[in-house]
Design a protein around this motif. Sequence first.
Motif, short mmCIF file in Angstrom:
data_model
loop_
_atom_site.label_atom_id
_atom_site.label_comp_id
_atom_site.label_asym_id
_atom_site.label_seq_id
_atom_site.Cartn_x
_atom_site.Cartn_y
_atom_site.Cartn_z
N ALA A 194 -14.41 5.71 -0.38
CA ALA A 194 -15.27 5.04 0.60
C ALA A 194 -14.86 3.59 0.81
O ALA A 194 -14.96 3.05 1.91
N ALA A 195 -14.37 2.95 -0.26
CA ALA A 195 -13.92 1.56 -0.14
C ALA A 195 -12.67 1.47 0.72
O ALA A 195 -12.45 0.49 1.43
N VAL A 196 -11.82 2.51 0.65
CA VAL A 196 -10.64 2.56 1.52
C VAL A 196 -11.09 2.59 2.97
O VAL A 196 -10.59 1.83 3.82
N SER A 197 -12.05 3.44 3.28
CA SER A 197 -12.57 3.53 4.66
C SER A 197 -13.11 2.19 5.14
O SER A 197 -12.86 1.78 6.27
N ALA A 198 -13.83 1.51 4.26
CA ALA A 198 -14.45 0.23 4.63
C ALA A 198 -13.41 -0.84 4.92
O ALA A 198 -13.66 -1.77 5.68
N ALA A 199 -12.22 -0.73 4.30
CA ALA A 199 -11.18 -1.77 4.45
C ALA A 199 -10.10 -1.40 5.46
O ALA A 199 -9.24 -2.22 5.77
N ALA A 200 -10.13 -0.18 5.97
CA ALA A 200 -9.05 0.30 6.83
C ALA A 200 -9.09 -0.36 8.21
O ALA A 200 -10.13 -0.81 8.67
N GLY A 201 -7.91 -0.42 8.83
CA GLY A 201 -7.83 -0.87 10.21
C GLY A 201 -7.36 -2.29 10.41
O GLY A 201 -7.19 -2.74 11.54
N VAL A 202 -7.15 -3.02 9.30
CA VAL A 202 -6.67 -4.41 9.40
C VAL A 202 -5.17 -4.47 9.14
O VAL A 202 -4.40 -4.98 9.96
N LEU A 203 -4.76 -3.96 8.00
CA LEU A 203 -3.36 -3.83 7.60
C LEU A 203 -3.15 -2.39 7.15
O LEU A 203 -4.12 -1.71 6.77
N PRO A 204 -1.90 -1.91 7.13
CA PRO A 204 -1.66 -0.63 6.48
C PRO A 204 -2.11 -0.71 5.01
O PRO A 204 -1.74 -1.65 4.30
N LEU A 205 -2.93 0.24 4.58
CA LEU A 205 -3.41 0.26 3.20
C LEU A 205 -2.58 1.26 2.40
O LEU A 205 -2.42 2.41 2.80
N VAL A 206 -2.07 0.78 1.27
CA VAL A 206 -1.37 1.65 0.33
C VAL A 206 -2.28 1.82 -0.87
O VAL A 206 -2.50 0.87 -1.64
N ALA A 207 -2.86 3.00 -1.00
CA ALA A 207 -3.82 3.27 -2.07
C ALA A 207 -3.10 3.46 -3.39
O ALA A 207 -2.08 4.15 -3.47
N ILE A 208 -3.64 2.86 -4.46
CA ILE A 208 -3.04 2.98 -5.78
C ILE A 208 -4.16 3.19 -6.80
O ILE A 208 -5.29 2.77 -6.59
#
Length: 203
Positions: free
Chosen positions: A145-159
Amino acid sequence: MGPVEVRVPRLTCLVSERDDLSLLPALADAGVDGFQVRAKSLDGRALTALVERVVGAVRPEGAMVLVNDRLDVALAGGADGVHLGRVDVPVAAARRIAPDLVVGATCRTRAEVESAARDGASYAGFGPVFATASKEGLPDPLGPAAVSAAAGVLPLVAIGGIDAARVAAVVAAGAHGVAVIGGIWRQPDPVSAAKEIASQLGG
């Protein structure tokens, strides 16, 4: 200064001097399009030599190489980029020094991603998304859910705790890609594990 448009790997494998470096070309061939060299115990000379070895092994396969923490070593070793944590060289300074490098920034919130974007980061390393045994002293996992909240600004690389079974959830949440350590290196067959993760990414 906004983010610089660059190719950001979808499947990054973290590499240290303790890993089986002979597998690197096969991992790249299996779909790992980024390798991040993270070897905190090595001095600058040894780390530069490791980076040069990784570059030599995977660049012919079309993969990119980034260096964790050390902008100087990324430049000296001919890497494609650097990944900067909270106590490393600031993103804006790295962007000034190395305008052509891929610059990643460790982030845990949308506000941090927005700040990194303003400073010129190419992508945000976002996590830990799940619990992980690969790094000591990490904060609690953030969850998709935190990924969803932060998406759309920069490409997110989840780790953080990413393996093949979890890739779909983070991509559905808005992650551009994933960075993996144990999900590859601690598997019985690292190359098969990488191939399975790449297939989950559509790679």
